[in-house]
Design a protein around this motif. Structure first.
Motif, PDB file in Angstrom:
ATOM      1  N   PHE A   1      -4.430   4.335   0.495  1.00 44.94           N
ATOM      2  CA  PHE A   1      -3.667   4.068   2.034  1.00 44.94           C
ATOM      3  C   PHE A   1      -2.519   3.623   1.643  1.00 44.94           C
ATOM      4  O   PHE A   1      -2.309   2.204   1.326  1.00 44.94           O
ATOM      5  CB  PHE A   1      -4.520   3.239   2.752  1.00 44.94           C
ATOM      6  CG  PHE A   1      -4.034   3.478   4.209  1.00 44.94           C
ATOM      7  CD1 PHE A   1      -3.601   4.664   4.638  1.00 44.94           C
ATOM      8  CD2 PHE A   1      -4.080   2.222   4.860  1.00 44.94           C
ATOM      9  CE1 PHE A   1      -2.909   4.571   6.270  1.00 44.94           C
ATOM     10  CE2 PHE A   1      -3.515   2.173   6.247  1.00 44.94           C
ATOM     11  CZ  PHE A   1      -2.964   3.406   6.868  1.00 44.94           C
ATOM     12  N   LEU A   2      -1.380   4.124   2.048  1.00 48.62           N
ATOM     13  CA  LEU A   2      -0.077   3.772   1.913  1.00 48.62           C
ATOM     14  C   LEU A   2       0.216   2.815   0.685  1.00 48.62           C
ATOM     15  O   LEU A   2       0.847   1.853   0.816  1.00 48.62           O
ATOM     16  CB  LEU A   2       0.081   2.822   3.344  1.00 48.62           C
ATOM     17  CG  LEU A   2       0.123   3.426   4.514  1.00 48.62           C
ATOM     18  CD1 LEU A   2       0.178   2.642   5.739  1.00 48.62           C
ATOM     19  CD2 LEU A   2       0.972   4.912   4.661  1.00 48.62           C
ATOM     20  N   LEU A   3      -0.015   3.363  -0.541  1.00 49.66           N
ATOM     21  CA  LEU A   3       0.203   2.756  -1.927  1.00 49.66           C
ATOM     22  C   LEU A   3       1.450   2.452  -1.914  1.00 49.66           C
ATOM     23  O   LEU A   3       1.838   1.183  -2.274  1.00 49.66           O
ATOM     24  CB  LEU A   3      -0.217   3.977  -2.912  1.00 49.66           C
ATOM     25  CG  LEU A   3      -1.618   4.235  -2.713  1.00 49.66           C
ATOM     26  CD1 LEU A   3      -1.855   5.188  -4.078  1.00 49.66           C
ATOM     27  CD2 LEU A   3      -2.637   3.172  -2.829  1.00 49.66           C
ATOM     28  N   TRP A   4       2.483   3.169  -1.668  1.00 45.40           N
ATOM     29  CA  TRP A   4       4.107   2.820  -2.052  1.00 45.40           C
ATOM     30  C   TRP A   4       4.578   1.843  -0.845  1.00 45.40           C
ATOM     31  O   TRP A   4       5.265   0.777  -1.352  1.00 45.40           O
ATOM     32  CB  TRP A   4       4.868   4.094  -1.868  1.00 45.40           C
ATOM     33  CG  TRP A   4       6.358   3.902  -2.192  1.00 45.40           C
ATOM     34  CD1 TRP A   4       7.276   3.130  -1.360  1.00 45.40           C
ATOM     35  CD2 TRP A   4       7.129   4.053  -3.208  1.00 45.40           C
ATOM     36  NE1 TRP A   4       8.503   3.238  -1.680  1.00 45.40           N
ATOM     37  CE2 TRP A   4       8.656   3.685  -3.131  1.00 45.40           C
ATOM     38  CE3 TRP A   4       6.861   4.700  -4.568  1.00 45.40           C
ATOM     39  CZ2 TRP A   4       9.398   3.741  -4.128  1.00 45.40           C
ATOM     40  CZ3 TRP A   4       7.726   4.465  -5.669  1.00 45.40           C
ATOM     41  CH2 TRP A   4       9.034   4.177  -5.150  1.00 45.40           C
ATOM     42  N   GLN A   5       4.353   2.353   0.309  1.00 44.76           N
ATOM     43  CA  GLN A   5       4.556   1.473   1.472  1.00 44.76           C
ATOM     44  C   GLN A   5       4.082  -0.097   1.530  1.00 44.76           C
ATOM     45  O   GLN A   5       4.859  -0.992   2.187  1.00 44.76           O
ATOM     46  CB  GLN A   5       4.415   2.421   2.809  1.00 44.76           C
ATOM     47  CG  GLN A   5       4.978   3.456   2.824  1.00 44.76           C
ATOM     48  CD  GLN A   5       4.010   4.513   2.180  1.00 44.76           C
ATOM     49  OE1 GLN A   5       3.254   4.219   1.442  1.00 44.76           O
ATOM     50  NE2 GLN A   5       4.201   5.856   2.759  1.00 44.76           N
ATOM     51  N   SER A   6       2.911  -0.250   0.931  1.00 39.72           N
ATOM     52  CA  SER A   6       2.405  -1.596   1.234  1.00 39.72           C
ATOM     53  C   SER A   6       2.659  -2.549  -0.034  1.00 39.72           C
ATOM     54  O   SER A   6       1.807  -3.458  -0.036  1.00 39.72           O
ATOM     55  CB  SER A   6       0.708  -1.153   1.362  1.00 39.72           C
ATOM     56  OG  SER A   6       0.683  -0.539   2.526  1.00 39.72           O
ATOM     57  N   ALA A   7       3.664  -2.247  -0.874  1.00 41.48           N
ATOM     58  CA  ALA A   7       3.915  -2.953  -1.920  1.00 41.48           C
ATOM     59  C   ALA A   7       3.943  -4.531  -1.712  1.00 41.48           C
ATOM     60  O   ALA A   7       3.277  -5.274  -2.486  1.00 41.48           O
ATOM     61  CB  ALA A   7       5.277  -2.582  -2.580  1.00 41.48           C
ATOM     62  N   TYR A   8       4.636  -4.993  -0.500  1.00 44.22           N
ATOM     63  CA  TYR A   8       4.702  -6.300  -0.113  1.00 44.22           C
ATOM     64  C   TYR A   8       4.152  -6.594   1.127  1.00 44.22           C
ATOM     65  O   TYR A   8       4.201  -7.857   1.644  1.00 44.22           O
ATOM     66  CB  TYR A   8       5.819  -6.838  -0.014  1.00 44.22           C
ATOM     67  CG  TYR A   8       6.624  -6.905  -1.271  1.00 44.22           C
ATOM     68  CD1 TYR A   8       6.338  -8.232  -1.893  1.00 44.22           C
ATOM     69  CD2 TYR A   8       7.601  -6.105  -2.100  1.00 44.22           C
ATOM     70  CE1 TYR A   8       6.922  -8.345  -3.302  1.00 44.22           C
ATOM     71  CE2 TYR A   8       7.985  -6.397  -3.256  1.00 44.22           C
ATOM     72  CZ  TYR A   8       7.500  -7.450  -3.850  1.00 44.22           C
ATOM     73  OH  TYR A   8       8.240  -7.731  -5.351  1.00 44.22           O
ATOM     74  N   ALA A   9       2.900  -5.663   1.475  1.00 47.27           N
ATOM     75  CA  ALA A   9       2.182  -6.138   2.811  1.00 47.27           C
ATOM     76  C   ALA A   9       1.160  -7.339   2.586  1.00 47.27           C
ATOM     77  O   ALA A   9       0.646  -7.466   1.350  1.00 47.27           O
ATOM     78  CB  ALA A   9       1.628  -4.975   3.035  1.00 47.27           C
ATOM     79  N   GLU A  10       0.902  -7.895   3.697  1.00 46.60           N
ATOM     80  CA  GLU A  10      -0.263  -8.935   3.811  1.00 46.60           C
ATOM     81  C   GLU A  10      -1.655  -7.975   4.125  1.00 46.60           C
ATOM     82  O   GLU A  10      -1.292  -7.079   5.039  1.00 46.60           O
ATOM     83  CB  GLU A  10       0.086 -10.086   4.780  1.00 46.60           C
ATOM     84  CG  GLU A  10       1.249 -10.827   4.455  1.00 46.60           C
ATOM     85  CD  GLU A  10       1.063 -11.814   3.210  1.00 46.60           C
ATOM     86  OE1 GLU A  10       0.100 -12.148   2.888  1.00 46.60           O
ATOM     87  OE2 GLU A  10       1.945 -11.894   2.391  1.00 46.60           O
ATOM     88  N   TYR A  11      -2.724  -8.707   3.441  1.00 47.59           N
ATOM     89  CA  TYR A  11      -3.973  -7.886   3.631  1.00 47.59           C
ATOM     90  C   TYR A  11      -4.776  -8.906   4.469  1.00 47.59           C
ATOM     91  O   TYR A  11      -4.956 -10.090   3.953  1.00 47.59           O
ATOM     92  CB  TYR A  11      -4.431  -7.115   2.325  1.00 47.59           C
ATOM     93  CG  TYR A  11      -3.718  -6.180   1.925  1.00 47.59           C
ATOM     94  CD1 TYR A  11      -4.266  -4.861   2.331  1.00 47.59           C
ATOM     95  CD2 TYR A  11      -2.666  -6.014   1.104  1.00 47.59           C
ATOM     96  CE1 TYR A  11      -3.955  -3.529   1.666  1.00 47.59           C
ATOM     97  CE2 TYR A  11      -1.953  -4.850   0.752  1.00 47.59           C
ATOM     98  CZ  TYR A  11      -2.740  -3.542   0.931  1.00 47.59           C
ATOM     99  OH  TYR A  11      -2.286  -2.599   0.527  1.00 47.59           O
ATOM    100  N   GLU A  12      -5.667  -8.186   5.130  1.00 47.26           N
ATOM    101  CA  GLU A  12      -6.717  -9.070   5.846  1.00 47.26           C
ATOM    102  C   GLU A  12      -8.003  -8.166   5.655  1.00 47.26           C
ATOM    103  O   GLU A  12      -8.152  -6.903   6.183  1.00 47.26           O
ATOM    104  CB  GLU A  12      -6.401  -9.154   7.387  1.00 47.26           C
ATOM    105  CG  GLU A  12      -5.406 -10.140   7.716  1.00 47.26           C
ATOM    106  CD  GLU A  12      -6.105 -11.737   7.456  1.00 47.26           C
ATOM    107  OE1 GLU A  12      -7.291 -11.676   7.220  1.00 47.26           O
ATOM    108  OE2 GLU A  12      -5.407 -12.603   8.021  1.00 47.26           O
TER     109      GLU A  12
END
Length: 250
Positions: free
Chosen positions: A206-217
């Motif tokens: 899911f959103l592999l490129w876009q989530s490079a610096y996303a925080e995860y919960e």
């Protein structure tokens, strides 16, 4: 005829100036939720669809401008024919039922994913909803249907290669800012926070490129039990995270 009073919801605490602008959610656990109650998996998917409305309505209260939800992955076609057909029917019903409410709340709806494999009626409903809500700005809701991160990057790369072969793009000018312009999400900011329900700790393509610096919960709550209050809490806790994007604060 007696009219039922609409439930009055308590105001949610705002996430604050450091809260996430864009939240993406992997809505997992519908099937297990239904199984725990001795019901068929589709019962859980219907319960999960109702939860979407509550979270969308909560977004303005907590300062979330963009919400992206993972509704159906490219891998979900491997499920039983009955479940897949039921999900497609649910998507058509959801769009038909929710169109007016979404528009009245100022929600702009977009769909990402490869539409080629979807049926013509569903594609038309998706196109019509995107057009109908195109001028709305309160919340930008993106629904991922027949979406996979690897599939998206492959499709984007193919379009990029076509532009190179036809002389519209100089291969020497390609950098990490080029490919995003070919992704399904090219008009959206990258997600700040990605939430996955049901206790699973993986991103499932899911959103592999876009989530490079996303925080995860990764939370244990099954999606049909996910509440607007839990959504607000997760958005609030995001603001307390130390985000350095590979650097070091002075």
């Amino acid at each position: 005829m007696i009219k039922r009073n609409k439930k009055v919801l308590e105001p949610l605490p705002a996430a604050g100036p450091g809260g996430p602008r864009h939240v993406a959610i992997i809505m997992d656990g519908n099937g297990r939720w239904a199984t725990q109650r001795g019901r068929p998996r589709l019962f859980g998917h219907h319960a999960g669809a109702k939860r979407v409305r509550e979270v969308v309505e909560a977004c303005p209260d907590v300062g979330v401008e963009y919400l992206t939800i993972f509704a159906f992955s490219t891998e979900n076609w491997k499920r039983t024919q009955v479940e897949v057909a039921g999900l497609m029917s649910l998507f058509r019903r959801y769009i038909t039922k929710e169109t007016r409410a979404l528009h009245e709340r100022g929600v702009r709806v977009r769909f990402i994913g490869d539409r080629v494999r979807l049926d013509a009626k569903l594609i038309k409903l998706m196109n019509d909803l995107e057009e109908y809500t195109a001028a709305n700005t309160s919340v930008h809701l993106t629904i991922a249907i027949n979406y996979g991160g690897r599939d998206e990057v492959a499709r984007a790369t193919k379009r990029l290669a076509q532009d190179v072969s036809q002389g519209r793009l100089d291969p020497e000018a390609i950098d990490e800012e080029t490919l995003p312009r070919y992704l399904d999400t090219y008009v959206l900011p990258d997600p700040d926070l990605v939430i996955r329900t049901s206790g699973e700790a993986r991103i499932s393509n899911f959103l592999l490129w876009q989530s490079a610096y996303a925080e995860y919960e990764f939370i244990d709550t099954l999606w049909p039990d996910f509440t607007r209050e839990e959504f607000a809490r997760l958005c609030g806790s995001y603001g307390g995270r130390d985000r350095r994007f590979g650097g070091v604060k002075p």
